[in-house]
Write an enzyme that holds these catalytic residues in place. Structure first.
Site, PDB file in Angstrom:
ATOM      1  N   ASP A  56     107.603 -33.276  96.189  1.00 15.02           N
ATOM      2  CA  ASP A  56     108.408 -34.338  96.643  1.00 15.02           C
ATOM      3  C   ASP A  56     107.955 -35.653  95.654  1.00 15.02           C
ATOM      4  O   ASP A  56     106.664 -35.819  95.642  1.00 15.02           O
ATOM      5  CB  ASP A  56     107.902 -35.061  98.313  1.00 15.02           C
ATOM      6  CG  ASP A  56     108.589 -36.229  98.438  1.00 15.02           C
ATOM      7  OD1 ASP A  56     109.778 -36.186  98.840  1.00 15.02           O
ATOM      8  OD2 ASP A  56     108.047 -37.536  98.122  1.00 15.02           O
ATOM      9  N   TYR A  61     108.204 -43.532  91.238  1.00 10.45           N
ATOM     10  CA  TYR A  61     106.630 -42.927  91.099  1.00 10.45           C
ATOM     11  C   TYR A  61     106.310 -42.881  89.539  1.00 10.45           C
ATOM     12  O   TYR A  61     105.003 -42.886  89.298  1.00 10.45           O
ATOM     13  CB  TYR A  61     106.352 -41.496  91.729  1.00 10.45           C
ATOM     14  CG  TYR A  61     106.579 -41.762  93.231  1.00 10.45           C
ATOM     15  CD1 TYR A  61     106.762 -42.824  94.044  1.00 10.45           C
ATOM     16  CD2 TYR A  61     106.776 -40.413  93.988  1.00 10.45           C
ATOM     17  CE1 TYR A  61     106.958 -42.791  95.431  1.00 10.45           C
ATOM     18  CE2 TYR A  61     106.950 -40.491  95.415  1.00 10.45           C
ATOM     19  CZ  TYR A  61     106.985 -41.607  95.995  1.00 10.45           C
ATOM     20  OH  TYR A  61     107.152 -41.445  97.407  1.00 10.45           O
ATOM     21  N   LYS A  86     114.473 -39.302  94.661  1.00 10.13           N
ATOM     22  CA  LYS A  86     114.932 -40.447  95.181  1.00 10.13           C
ATOM     23  C   LYS A  86     115.612 -41.450  94.524  1.00 10.13           C
ATOM     24  O   LYS A  86     114.875 -41.836  93.411  1.00 10.13           O
ATOM     25  CB  LYS A  86     113.889 -41.133  96.328  1.00 10.13           C
ATOM     26  CG  LYS A  86     113.032 -40.044  96.836  1.00 10.13           C
ATOM     27  CD  LYS A  86     112.024 -40.565  98.043  1.00 10.13           C
ATOM     28  CE  LYS A  86     110.944 -39.638  98.350  1.00 10.13           C
ATOM     29  NZ  LYS A  86     109.674 -39.554  97.694  1.00 10.13           N
ATOM     30  N   HIS A 117     116.116 -44.091  98.641  1.00  8.36           N
ATOM     31  CA  HIS A 117     114.472 -44.128  98.738  1.00  8.36           C
ATOM     32  C   HIS A 117     114.258 -45.124 100.025  1.00  8.36           C
ATOM     33  O   HIS A 117     113.496 -44.970 101.003  1.00  8.36           O
ATOM     34  CB  HIS A 117     113.905 -44.668  97.621  1.00  8.36           C
ATOM     35  CG  HIS A 117     112.723 -44.476  97.561  1.00  8.36           C
ATOM     36  ND1 HIS A 117     111.890 -44.089  96.425  1.00  8.36           N
ATOM     37  CD2 HIS A 117     111.444 -44.339  98.510  1.00  8.36           C
ATOM     38  CE1 HIS A 117     110.446 -44.038  96.686  1.00  8.36           C
ATOM     39  NE2 HIS A 117     110.358 -44.231  97.910  1.00  8.36           N
TER      40      HIS A 117
HETATM   41  P1  NDP Z   1      98.962 -39.420 102.362  1.00  9.34           P
HETATM   42  O1  NDP Z   1      98.850 -40.022 104.050  1.00  9.34           O
HETATM   43  O2  NDP Z   1      99.354 -38.171 102.118  1.00  9.34           O
HETATM   44  O3  NDP Z   1      97.566 -39.732 102.247  1.00  9.34           O
HETATM   45  C1  NDP Z   1      97.125 -39.659 100.830  1.00  9.34           C
HETATM   46  C2  NDP Z   1      95.602 -40.241 100.799  1.00  9.34           C
HETATM   47  O4  NDP Z   1      94.824 -39.233 101.603  1.00  9.34           O
HETATM   48  C3  NDP Z   1      94.873 -39.879  99.156  1.00  9.34           C
HETATM   49  O5  NDP Z   1      93.875 -41.018  99.264  1.00  9.34           O
HETATM   50  C4  NDP Z   1      94.151 -38.727  99.421  1.00  9.34           C
HETATM   51  O6  NDP Z   1      92.998 -38.675  98.338  1.00  9.34           O
HETATM   52  C5  NDP Z   1      93.722 -38.636 100.737  1.00  9.34           C
HETATM   53  N1  NDP Z   1      93.538 -37.354 101.387  1.00  9.34           N
HETATM   54  C6  NDP Z   1      94.364 -36.363 101.053  1.00  9.34           C
HETATM   55  N2  NDP Z   1      94.028 -35.269 101.589  1.00  9.34           N
HETATM   56  C7  NDP Z   1      93.096 -35.343 102.377  1.00  9.34           C
HETATM   57  C8  NDP Z   1      91.904 -34.804 103.237  1.00  9.34           C
HETATM   58  N3  NDP Z   1      92.353 -33.482 103.430  1.00  9.34           N
HETATM   59  N4  NDP Z   1      90.938 -35.235 103.638  1.00  9.34           N
HETATM   60  C9  NDP Z   1      90.814 -36.611 103.290  1.00  9.34           C
HETATM   61  N5  NDP Z   1      91.479 -37.371 102.604  1.00  9.34           N
HETATM   62  C10 NDP Z   1      92.544 -36.623 101.959  1.00  9.34           C
HETATM   63  O7  NDP Z   1      99.548 -40.738 101.529  1.00  9.34           O
HETATM   64  P2  NDP Z   1     101.075 -40.742 100.779  1.00  9.34           P
HETATM   65  O8  NDP Z   1     101.332 -42.379 100.919  1.00  9.34           O
HETATM   66  O9  NDP Z   1     100.617 -40.479  99.279  1.00  9.34           O
HETATM   67  O10 NDP Z   1     102.259 -40.041 101.414  1.00  9.34           O
HETATM   68  C11 NDP Z   1     102.459 -38.616 101.087  1.00  9.34           C
HETATM   69  C12 NDP Z   1     103.691 -38.540 100.317  1.00  9.34           C
HETATM   70  O11 NDP Z   1     104.867 -38.941 101.225  1.00  9.34           O
HETATM   71  C13 NDP Z   1     103.706 -39.373  99.032  1.00  9.34           C
HETATM   72  O12 NDP Z   1     102.750 -38.717  98.156  1.00  9.34           O
HETATM   73  C14 NDP Z   1     104.993 -39.432  98.754  1.00  9.34           C
HETATM   74  O13 NDP Z   1     105.465 -37.948  98.210  1.00  9.34           O
HETATM   75  C15 NDP Z   1     105.713 -39.556 100.199  1.00  9.34           C
HETATM   76  N6  NDP Z   1     105.976 -40.921 100.500  1.00  9.34           N
HETATM   77  C16 NDP Z   1     107.337 -41.336 100.522  1.00  9.34           C
HETATM   78  C17 NDP Z   1     107.622 -42.768 100.826  1.00  9.34           C
HETATM   79  C18 NDP Z   1     108.863 -42.965 100.994  1.00  9.34           C
HETATM   80  O14 NDP Z   1     109.075 -44.215 100.894  1.00  9.34           O
HETATM   81  N7  NDP Z   1     109.946 -42.135 101.132  1.00  9.34           N
HETATM   82  C19 NDP Z   1     106.652 -43.732 100.964  1.00  9.34           C
HETATM   83  C20 NDP Z   1     105.197 -43.178 100.743  1.00  9.34           C
HETATM   84  C21 NDP Z   1     104.986 -42.058 100.555  1.00  9.34           C
HETATM   85  P3  NDP Z   1      92.887 -38.019  97.035  1.00  9.34           P
HETATM   86  O15 NDP Z   1      94.413 -37.985  96.509  1.00  9.34           O
HETATM   87  O16 NDP Z   1      92.173 -38.654  96.357  1.00  9.34           O
HETATM   88  O17 NDP Z   1      92.611 -36.485  97.510  1.00  9.34           O
END
Ligand code: NDP
Length: 315
Positions: A56, A61, A86, A117
């Site tokens: 995704d 981004y 998006k 988006h």
């Molecule tokens: P997430 O809820 O996926 O959280 C990401 C955070 O969690 C990062 O800080 C990551 O750290 C940490 N993390 C990941 N795995 C673990 C684990 N197993 N244990 C502990 N911490 C963990 O956040 P996002 O906001 O990135 O959402 C996911 C995806 O959804 C986005 O990347 C995007 O593709 C999509 N999205 C879409 C939106 C929209 O408007 N359509 C808006 C927001 C997101 P680290 O990376 O340091 O491991």
């Protein structure tokens, strides 16, 4: 279908759902929001090697080039990967131009899913064309009398006939916005998916039910709570994780699949990239316990860009 991994009760997910186009979307996808160029490249390569087949991304981004390069370098055949990007708000009046840019950056002929988006057209000549920063975002929002997401979607649908998007859909659409879109005579294609913020602190059951009734797959974004993963501090989630002898992240991701939603965890950490693809089969009673979390303190929205409270979440 689920395949058994080494650890008891823990499975590497190969679950997928049918879209209303007949195509399949893998339930656990890989998020790339807030990944730097280098992180986006290395994390997507690692994700594809770990077995993810769903990536995704989004034009906003700023990492589509790295995501595309990673897809190429992974050696995984293009047709085995489900790729989503998006349309950003500043392109609502010319979305196909945005898609051309995205495809060029990704180095792909088509995307599997192309989403609006946010249901908010933004002024391309506004204060901050990529991301409005004024307190309520209103100066940068194009007035509804001039343009709205129904017109955007009318143009977005053209991508399917052009072969540039296998399916189209929306993101951050409330029930009210979906009703408006579905009722419009110009809407010929029911959106294949609605990608929204969904996690134990914001479960949005009514929206899920509405989408189910209308054959729209729901995708859970920020399933761990986004930056700093605050969802993982919830005591119920921690307690259930202890019972299953897995991490709270595994429970949050497994809960999303238990609810039959797509889930898009993001990580740039090698071990988490791997472990986030592993899920457990939650017992219904445990899924219900997680459903109760938001009832105690009320739902908590964590992704809240400046324009959203005024034009997206107000119904
Ligand atoms: P997430 O809820 O996926 O959280 C990401 C955070 O969690 C990062 O800080 C990551 O750290 C940490 N993390 C990941 N795995 C673990 C684990 N197993 N244990 C502990 N911490 C963990 O956040 P996002 O906001 O990135 O959402 C996911 C995806 O959804 C986005 O990347 C995007 O593709 C999509 N999205 C879409 C939106 C929209 O408007 N359509 C808006 C927001 C997101 P680290 O990376 O340091 O491991």
């Amino acid at each position: 279908m689920i395949t058994r991994s080494i650890l008891a009760n823990l499975y590497r997910s190969t679950v997928s759902y049918p879209l209303n186009t007949g195509a399949k979307i893998p339930a656990v996808g890989f998020g790339t929001f807030q990944a730097t160029d280098e992180e986006a490249y290395s994390s997507v390569v690692a994700a594809l090697k770990a077995g993810y087949r769903h990536i995704d991304t989004a034009w906003i981004y700023g990492n589509e080039s790295q995501v595309g390069q990673a897809i190429k370098d992974s050696g995984v055949p293009r047709e085995e990967i489900f790729v989503t990007t998006k349309v950003w708000g500043t392109f609502h009046q010319k979305p196909l131009e945005n898609l051309e840019i995205s495809l060029e950056k990704l180095g792909l002929e088509y995307v599997d899913l192309w989403l609006i988006h946010w249901p908010v057209p933004l002024n391309p000549n506004g204060n901050s064309p990529r991301m409005p920063t004024n307190p309520d975002g209103s100066r940068d929002v194009v007035p509804e009398s001039e343009w709205d997401f129904v017109k955007t979607y009318e143009l977005v649908q053209e991508a399917v006939a052009l072969g540039k998007a296998k399916s189209v859909g929306v993101s951050n659409f409330s029930i009210k916005n979906l009703k408006k879109l579905l009722a419009a005579p110009t809407t010929k294609i029911v959106p294949a998916a609605n990608q929204v913020e969904l996690h134990p602190l914001l479960p949005q059951p009514e929206l899920i039910e509405f989408c189910k009734q209308n054959n729209i797959v729901v995708e859970a974004y920020s399933p761990l709570g986004s930056t700093g993963s605050p969802v993982l501090k919830d005591e119920t989630l921690i307690a259930i994780a202890k019972e299953y002898e897995v991490s709270p992240a595994t429970i949050a991701i497994s809960w999303a699949v238990w609810r039959n939603t797509v889930v898009l965890p993001k990580s740039v950490t090698a071990s988490r990239i791997e472990s986030n693809l592993e899920i457990v089969q939650l017992k219904d009673e445990d899924g219900e316990r997680i459903n109760e979390i938001a009832k105690k303190n009320g739902p908590k929205r964590l992704i809240n860009p400046p324009w959203a409270p005024y034009v997206v979440f107000n119904d």
